[in-house]
Design a protein around this motif. Structure first.
Motif, PDB file in Angstrom:
ATOM      1  N   PHE A  57       0.824  -1.206   0.000  1.00  0.00           N
ATOM      2  CA  PHE A  57       0.000   0.000   0.000  1.00  0.00           C
ATOM      3  C   PHE A  57       0.861   1.261   0.000  1.00  0.00           C
ATOM      4  CE2 PHE A  57      -4.574  -1.185   1.220  1.00  0.00           C
ATOM      5  CZ  PHE A  57      -4.496  -2.372   0.523  1.00  0.00           C
ATOM      6  N   GLU A  58       1.966   1.245   0.723  1.00  0.00           N
ATOM      7  CA  GLU A  58       2.881   2.389   0.716  1.00  0.00           C
ATOM      8  C   GLU A  58       3.490   2.591  -0.671  1.00  0.00           C
ATOM      9  OE1 GLU A  58       3.997   4.788   3.072  1.00  0.00           O
ATOM     10  OE2 GLU A  58       2.107   4.146   3.965  1.00  0.00           O
ATOM     11  N   ASP A  61       0.851   4.191  -2.874  1.00  0.00           N
ATOM     12  CA  ASP A  61       0.687   5.582  -2.473  1.00  0.00           C
ATOM     13  C   ASP A  61       1.868   6.435  -2.935  1.00  0.00           C
ATOM     14  OD1 ASP A  61      -0.808   7.630  -0.939  1.00  0.00           O
ATOM     15  OD2 ASP A  61       1.009   7.613   0.294  1.00  0.00           O
ATOM     16  N   GLY A  64       1.419   7.619  -6.356  1.00  0.00           N
ATOM     17  CA  GLY A  64       0.223   8.404  -6.632  1.00  0.00           C
ATOM     18  C   GLY A  64      -1.047   7.613  -6.863  1.00  0.00           C
ATOM     19  N   ILE A  65      -1.072   6.354  -6.438  1.00  0.00           N
ATOM     20  CA  ILE A  65      -2.269   5.520  -6.585  1.00  0.00           C
ATOM     21  C   ILE A  65      -2.911   5.351  -5.224  1.00  0.00           C
ATOM     22  CG2 ILE A  65      -3.124   3.218  -7.185  1.00  0.00           C
ATOM     23  CD1 ILE A  65      -0.794   3.049  -9.192  1.00  0.00           C
ATOM     24  N   ASN A  66      -4.196   5.637  -5.133  1.00  0.00           N
ATOM     25  CA  ASN A  66      -4.932   5.442  -3.884  1.00  0.00           C
ATOM     26  C   ASN A  66      -5.049   3.942  -3.639  1.00  0.00           C
ATOM     27  OD1 ASN A  66      -7.058   4.878  -2.067  1.00  0.00           O
ATOM     28  ND2 ASN A  66      -7.981   6.860  -2.485  1.00  0.00           N
ATOM     29  N   PRO A  67      -4.327   3.410  -2.643  1.00  0.00           N
ATOM     30  CA  PRO A  67      -4.297   1.961  -2.436  1.00  0.00           C
ATOM     31  C   PRO A  67      -5.664   1.348  -2.148  1.00  0.00           C
ATOM     32  CG  PRO A  67      -2.744   3.063  -0.974  1.00  0.00           C
ATOM     33  CD  PRO A  67      -3.503   4.115  -1.691  1.00  0.00           C
ATOM     34  N   LEU A  68      -6.456   1.998  -1.316  1.00  0.00           N
ATOM     35  CA  LEU A  68      -7.757   1.423  -0.967  1.00  0.00           C
ATOM     36  C   LEU A  68      -8.699   1.389  -2.162  1.00  0.00           C
ATOM     37  CD1 LEU A  68      -8.278   2.963   2.582  1.00  0.00           C
ATOM     38  CD2 LEU A  68      -7.457   0.672   1.983  1.00  0.00           C
ATOM     39  N   ALA A  69      -8.684   2.432  -2.969  1.00  0.00           N
ATOM     40  CA  ALA A  69      -9.536   2.452  -4.160  1.00  0.00           C
ATOM     41  C   ALA A  69      -9.054   1.432  -5.186  1.00  0.00           C
ATOM     42  CB  ALA A  69      -9.554   3.851  -4.771  1.00  0.00           C
ATOM     43  N   PHE A  70      -7.750   1.354  -5.391  1.00  0.00           N
ATOM     44  CA  PHE A  70      -7.170   0.447  -6.381  1.00  0.00           C
ATOM     45  C   PHE A  70      -7.437  -1.014  -6.013  1.00  0.00           C
ATOM     46  CE2 PHE A  70      -3.337  -1.783  -8.111  1.00  0.00           C
ATOM     47  CZ  PHE A  70      -3.601  -1.577  -9.459  1.00  0.00           C
TER      48      PHE A  70
END
Length: 83
Positions: A57-58, A61, A64-70
């Motif tokens: 997830f880090e 992030d 620039g990618i939202n981990p929870l949304a992705f």
């Protein structure tokens, strides 16, 4: 539109990590292109438990990618496949 459906058809990848790949356009700079390779290379280790959730997830992030949304979108796709 999400990856989960396209005209009411589900996309079935050969490998589950294909759902976690990202791409960049041909005009991307070298650092963006390198980031794409790093993110795509992290999919298998994360899915197999070699890489922990926090690190994956880090990494998302950081680029620039939202981990929870992705990851949420991939989870949605998997839920539809399992129904």
């Amino acid at each position: 539109m999400s990856i989960a459906s396209d005209n009411n058809c589900l996309w079935l990848p050969e490998n589950i990590e294909d759902l976690l790949t990202v791409s960049v356009n041909g005009q991307a700079d070298n650092s963006t292109f390198k980031g794409m390779h790093i993110i795509n290379g992290a999919a298998r280790p994360w899915l197999t438990g070699v890489m922990d959730d926090y690190t994956y997830f880090e990494l998302l992030d950081h680029y620039g990618i939202n981990p929870l949304a992705f990851v949420g979108e991939v989870e949605e796709h998997m839920a539809l496949l399992m129904r």
